[in-house]
Design an enzyme around this catalytic site. Structure first.
Site, PDB file in Angstrom:
ATOM      1  CE  LYS A  37      10.985  -3.756  -0.658  1.00  0.00           C
ATOM      2  NZ  LYS A  37       9.742  -4.356  -0.130  1.00  0.00           N
ATOM      3  CG  ASP A  39       8.060  -3.438   3.069  1.00  0.00           C
ATOM      4  OD1 ASP A  39       7.715  -3.984   2.000  1.00  0.00           O
ATOM      5  OD2 ASP A  39       7.989  -3.991   4.185  1.00  0.00           O
ATOM      6  CD  GLU A  78       4.573  -2.579   2.788  1.00  0.00           C
ATOM      7  OE1 GLU A  78       4.540  -1.463   2.220  1.00  0.00           O
ATOM      8  OE2 GLU A  78       4.583  -3.655   2.157  1.00  0.00           O
ATOM      9  CG  ASP A 103       3.382  -7.097   2.343  1.00  0.00           C
ATOM     10  OD1 ASP A 103       4.151  -6.522   1.558  1.00  0.00           O
ATOM     11  OD2 ASP A 103       2.797  -8.161   2.057  1.00  0.00           O
ATOM     12  CE  LYS A 141       4.683  -9.220  -1.315  1.00  0.00           C
ATOM     13  NZ  LYS A 141       4.861  -8.868   0.099  1.00  0.00           N
ATOM     14  CD1 TRP A 170       5.826  -2.006  -6.537  1.00  0.00           C
ATOM     15  CD2 TRP A 170       5.790  -4.206  -6.965  1.00  0.00           C
ATOM     16  NE1 TRP A 170       7.126  -2.405  -6.766  1.00  0.00           N
ATOM     17  CE2 TRP A 170       7.132  -3.744  -7.023  1.00  0.00           C
ATOM     18  CE3 TRP A 170       5.535  -5.556  -7.208  1.00  0.00           C
ATOM     19  CZ2 TRP A 170       8.209  -4.592  -7.315  1.00  0.00           C
ATOM     20  CZ3 TRP A 170       6.607  -6.405  -7.487  1.00  0.00           C
ATOM     21  CH2 TRP A 170       7.922  -5.920  -7.551  1.00  0.00           C
TER      22      TRP A 170
HETATM   23  C1  0XW Z   1       7.196  -4.462  -3.163  1.00  0.00           C
HETATM   24  N1  0XW Z   1       6.646  -5.796  -3.134  1.00  0.00           N
HETATM   25  C2  0XW Z   1       5.202  -5.839  -3.364  1.00  0.00           C
HETATM   26  C3  0XW Z   1       7.345  -6.593  -4.164  1.00  0.00           C
HETATM   27  C4  0XW Z   1       8.453  -7.355  -3.487  1.00  0.00           C
HETATM   28  O1  0XW Z   1       8.203  -8.729  -3.582  1.00  0.00           O
HETATM   29  C5  0XW Z   1       8.395  -6.979  -2.063  1.00  0.00           C
HETATM   30  C6  0XW Z   1       6.969  -6.558  -1.892  1.00  0.00           C
HETATM   31  C7  0XW Z   1       6.687  -5.871  -0.589  1.00  0.00           C
HETATM   32  O2  0XW Z   1       6.140  -4.770  -0.514  1.00  0.00           O
HETATM   33  O3  0XW Z   1       6.917  -6.527   0.412  1.00  0.00           O
HETATM   34 MG    MG Z   2       5.767  -5.132   1.652  1.00  0.00          MG
END
Ligand code: 0XW
Ligand code: MG
Length: 368
Positions: free
Chosen positions: A163, A192, A217, A240, A264, A319
């Site tokens: 992150k 990310d 990302e 994303d 997602k 994930w």
């Molecule tokens: C790692 N994730 C898929 C879970 C968290 O909500 C953040 C997200 C991402 O990659 O943004």
């Molecule tokens: Mg992400």
């Protein structure tokens, strides 16, 4: 089969370990569970759990408000005719993609139970079992981040997400440099920023890290900002948060902006929407992950089922948030990480989960 009742449950998911990202630290998210009861012996389960009100447009309250509209619409529909369910939902409200996605997942669970097939089988069949996952390295000091990266690789994790964002760019450069320095051959690293960089910061960060092997990302807030930065980046670009729908995914691939995705399920229409994106990524040889923002066994199982149907060469992993809350609804079949991999839940057809009676307490809403 007809839907007779839709129950909605709320469940807080206390954090077992710290998890911060550029927009905010994750703090005890509240997940929304959907129980779809039918006139048969089968019950379907869906779930959506934003990690908080900042990292994405929807939150627990908006999702539950959307379900007030969508729940009654579902009564009397056949959940195994998923296109008809979507027609009923889109005929009820324009928005609510998160709630619609969670309902979609419950319908796929029911389609599997009605046909005695696993969701992954309904999606074309698993090409992998177990499925690779990736582990997040939260925002921290270079030493903390590199130390966690070492430990995770010792545990067999082969995909690491670091992150970044929300602090001095020099600190992100130092952390990325430290982590990249300990990443072993065969391990993927991606950084990310969760939309936390400006275009200028994304360029500065990438150029300062030139030569370090990682993908970037969602560095910037919007698609246009990421596109503006792209030509100046020295790292592959993954989208994303701004990859909100199939059209944007298609545009980002055909324009060369996106080299891959962090996707997602509940942003794009659940398993139905993710299947379309999977197929487009397959056709264009574009890697994608199969994720969601947060949540428990139900959303995790959905990610793993569809993640298993992607060839390994194009899989950025499925994930799951389990390491950060350590909770299961189904203690036996609930998805968990072992050696960097997650097995497809084997508790039966559909999502493969066996939900204990009353495990979510009293419903906060019931329709039908
Ligand atoms: C790692 N994730 C898929 C879970 C968290 O909500 C953040 C997200 C991402 O990659 O943004
Ligand atoms: Mg992400």
């Amino acid at each position: 089969m007809k839907i007779t009742v839709v129950n909605v449950y709320a469940k807080t998911m206390p954090m077992a370990s710290a998890y911060n990202m550029s927009s905010a630290p994750v703090g005890d998210p509240s997940t929304t569970i959907i129980e779809i009861i039918t006139d048969s012996e089968h019950v379907g389960w869906g779930e959506i759990c934003p990690s908080g009100p900042l990292p994405q447009p929807e939150h627990a309250g908006s999702i539950r408000a959307d379900l007030e509209l969508l729940g009654p619409t579902l009564i009397g529909t056949d959940p195994t005719l998923i296109g008809e369910v979507w027609a009923a939902m889109t005929g009820t409200m324009d928005g609510g993609i998160g709630a619609k996605s969670a309902i979609d997942i419950g319908c796929w669970d029911l389609l599997g139970k009605a046909t005695n097939r696993r969701v992954c089988d309904l999606l074309g069949g698993p090409l992998m079992d177990p499925v690779p996952t990736y582990h997040v390295i939260p925002i921290g000091t270079p030493g903390e981040s590199a130390g966690l990266a070492e430990r995770l690789q010792d545990e067999g994790i082969t995909k690491l997400q670091l992150k970044a964002g929300g602090r001095r760019i020099e600190d992100d450069i130092a952390a990325a440099t430290a982590v990249a320095g300990v990443v072993r051959p065969g391990v993927d690293l991606f950084v990310d920023a969760n939309r936390g960089f400006t275009v200028e910061q994304a360029i500065q960060f990438s150029q300062a890290c030139t030569g370090l092997r990682f993908d970037m990302e969602q560095p910037c807030h919007t698609y246009d900002e990421c596109a503006a930065a792209k030509s100046s980046l020295t790292h592959p670009l993954l989208l994303d948060e701004c990859a909100k729908d199939l059209a944007t995914v298609a545009k980002s691939i055909s324009s060369g902006v996106a080299n891959g995705f962090g996707m997602k399920l509940t942003r794009v229409g659940g398993l139905s929407g993710m299947r379309a994106i999977r197929d487009l990524c397959l056709a264009t040889h574009t890697p994608t992950s199969f994720d969601d923002s947060w949540g428990g066994d139900i959303i995790a199982a959905a990610c793993v089922h569809i993640g298993s149907t992607m060839p390994a060469a194009l899989s950025r992993g499925a994930w799951i948030s389990h390491p950060y809350h350590q909770l299961h609804y189904d203690e036996v079949n609930g998805p968990r990480i072992e050696g960097g991999m997650v097995a497809i839940p084997a508790g039966g057809p559909g999502l493969g989960l066996v939900m204990p009676t009353g495990c979510f307490g009293d419903a906060i809403a019931s329709y039908g």
